[in-house]
Design an enzyme around this catalytic site. Structure first.
Site, PDB file in Angstrom:
ATOM      1  N   ASN A  10       0.870  -1.176   0.000  1.00 12.79           N
ATOM      2  CA  ASN A  10       0.000   0.000   0.000  1.00 12.79           C
ATOM      3  C   ASN A  10       0.906   1.225   0.000  1.00 12.79           C
ATOM      4  OD1 ASN A  10      -1.810   2.030   0.465  1.00 12.79           O
ATOM      5  ND2 ASN A  10      -2.435   1.331   2.507  1.00 12.79           N
ATOM      6  N   TRP A  11       0.976   1.868  -1.151  1.00  9.69           N
ATOM      7  CA  TRP A  11       1.925   2.975  -1.289  1.00  9.69           C
ATOM      8  C   TRP A  11       1.392   4.292  -0.729  1.00  9.69           C
ATOM      9  CZ3 TRP A  11       4.319   1.750  -6.831  1.00  9.69           C
ATOM     10  CH2 TRP A  11       5.057   0.563  -6.716  1.00  9.69           C
ATOM     11  N   LYS A  12       0.143   4.300  -0.313  1.00 14.23           N
ATOM     12  CA  LYS A  12      -0.448   5.478   0.339  1.00 14.23           C
ATOM     13  C   LYS A  12      -0.189   6.732  -0.496  1.00 14.23           C
ATOM     14  CE  LYS A  12      -0.078   3.008   4.701  1.00 14.23           C
ATOM     15  NZ  LYS A  12       0.080   3.043   6.154  1.00 14.23           N
ATOM     16  N   HIS A  97      -9.295   1.064   5.041  1.00 13.94           N
ATOM     17  CA  HIS A  97      -8.004   1.287   5.688  1.00 13.94           C
ATOM     18  C   HIS A  97      -8.174   2.205   6.899  1.00 13.94           C
ATOM     19  CE1 HIS A  97      -3.876   2.389   6.469  1.00 13.94           C
ATOM     20  NE2 HIS A  97      -3.556   1.286   5.846  1.00 13.94           N
ATOM     21  N   GLU A  99      -6.501   4.572   7.932  1.00 15.35           N
ATOM     22  CA  GLU A  99      -6.298   6.002   7.652  1.00 15.35           C
ATOM     23  C   GLU A  99      -7.552   6.612   7.033  1.00 15.35           C
ATOM     24  OE1 GLU A  99      -2.650   5.334   5.552  1.00 15.35           O
ATOM     25  OE2 GLU A  99      -1.764   4.693   7.457  1.00 15.35           O
ATOM     26  N   GLU A 169      -5.251  -5.158  10.402  1.00 15.18           N
ATOM     27  CA  GLU A 169      -4.216  -4.151  10.655  1.00 15.18           C
ATOM     28  C   GLU A 169      -4.478  -3.474  12.001  1.00 15.18           C
ATOM     29  OE1 GLU A 169      -2.269  -2.865   6.680  1.00 15.18           O
ATOM     30  OE2 GLU A 169      -3.923  -1.514   7.070  1.00 15.18           O
ATOM     31  N   GLY A 175       2.698   1.966  10.882  1.00 18.96           N
ATOM     32  CA  GLY A 175       3.645   3.068  10.758  1.00 18.96           C
ATOM     33  C   GLY A 175       4.325   3.441  12.069  1.00 18.96           C
ATOM     34  N   SER A 215       3.693  -2.470  10.224  1.00 22.36           N
ATOM     35  CA  SER A 215       5.141  -2.534  10.432  1.00 22.36           C
ATOM     36  C   SER A 215       5.770  -3.872  10.056  1.00 22.36           C
ATOM     37  CB  SER A 215       5.495  -2.150  11.873  1.00 22.36           C
ATOM     38  OG  SER A 215       5.064  -0.823  12.140  1.00 22.36           O
ATOM     39  N   GLY A 236       3.056  -1.237   4.256  1.00 19.30           N
ATOM     40  CA  GLY A 236       3.123   0.200   3.990  1.00 19.30           C
ATOM     41  C   GLY A 236       4.553   0.619   3.697  1.00 19.30           C
TER      42      GLY A 236
END
Ligand code: 13P
Length: 252
Positions: A10-12, A97, A99, A169, A175, A215, A236
């Protein structure tokens, strides 16, 4: 049909067009000649999806979107529909997600609409969920995960589950450098599978891939992936580096 291992990056909101291409070219060459034990998925930002699809054509790398809108089309400024994704040959979308939940207020009701739209359009959904640190500290993590799954996914018909991938997650591990231990991941994944088995039976629960995210790094991937109910990872930060992502892919 046995479930598949999946390693997804997931390159966000990272990488411009040039950097996206560099990363893809790097991945293509580092994966060359490797026998893959998993599907490999990358999720660049919307503006780079088209070029990612073109430059991964004929390779094992699949391209996913990070989000989509629940409506078919219309006056939703700034949004992207399932049909638009399908039109550029995207087959997979990440939904739920943490976020999106935290920064954009996406809750169970909205996510249910998004999942239903995606499945109706024959997209595969990587559905993310997981508890907050305070939930785990107060020993509510199983209850939170159970309600996230039930509220969004448990009205689906059994045959729709073939297009669902789950990504557990825990928010406290995203992160942060902090990872769930392999035992914590296995414990939760087994719990998730048991919930699905109770609702849909063993065939559905045994076939669904459950990824761990939070992570994952080259140094911990192998141990996490070795657990019986962990079928890969949603990565991530480490998926933004060719070497790290390649090592994680090799770890499965
Ligand atoms: P990190 O691997 O950077 O913790 O991110 C995990 C994640 O959010 C993947 O969707």
């Amino acid at each position: 049909m046995a479930r598949k291992n999946i390693v997804a990056g997931n390159w966000k909101m990272n990488n411009n067009a040039t950097q996206t291409q560099e990363l893809i070219q790097g991945l293509k060459s580092s994966l060359e000649g490797i026998t893959l034990n998993s599907r490999v998925v990358i999720a660049p930002t919307f503006v780079n999806l088209s070029s990612a699809v073109s430059s991964t054509e004929g390779t094992a790398i699949e391209v996913s979107a990070q989000n989509m809108h629940q409506a078919d089309s219309g006056a939703y400024t700034g949004e992207i529909s399932a049909d638009m994704l399908k039109d550029i040959d995207i087959q997979t979308v990440i939904l739920g997600h943490s976020e999106r939940r935290t920064y954009f207020g996406e809750g169970d009701e909205l996510l249910k609409e998004k999942v239903n739209t995606a499945l109706a359009k024959e997209l595969e959904v990587i559905f993310c969920f997981g508890e907050l640190l305070e939930d785990r500290k107060s020993d509510n993590h199983f209850a939170v995960v159970e309600s996230q799954l039930k509220n969004v996914l448990f009205d689906l018909k059994a045959d729709q589950w073939k297009n669902i991938v789950l990504a557990y997650e825990p928010v406290w591990a995203i992160g942060t450098g902090e990872t769930a231990s392999p035992e914590q991941a296995q414990e939760m994944h087994a719990f998730i599978r048991s919930l699905i088995e109770n609702q849909y039976g063993a065939e559905v629960s045994e076939d669904v891939s459950i990824l761990y995210g939070g992570s994952v790094k080259p140094g911990n991937a192998q141990e996490i992936f070795s657990k019986k109910d962990v079928d890969g990872g949603l990565i991530g930060g480490a998926s933004l580096k060719v070497q790290d992502f390649t090592e994680i892919i090799k770890a499965i």
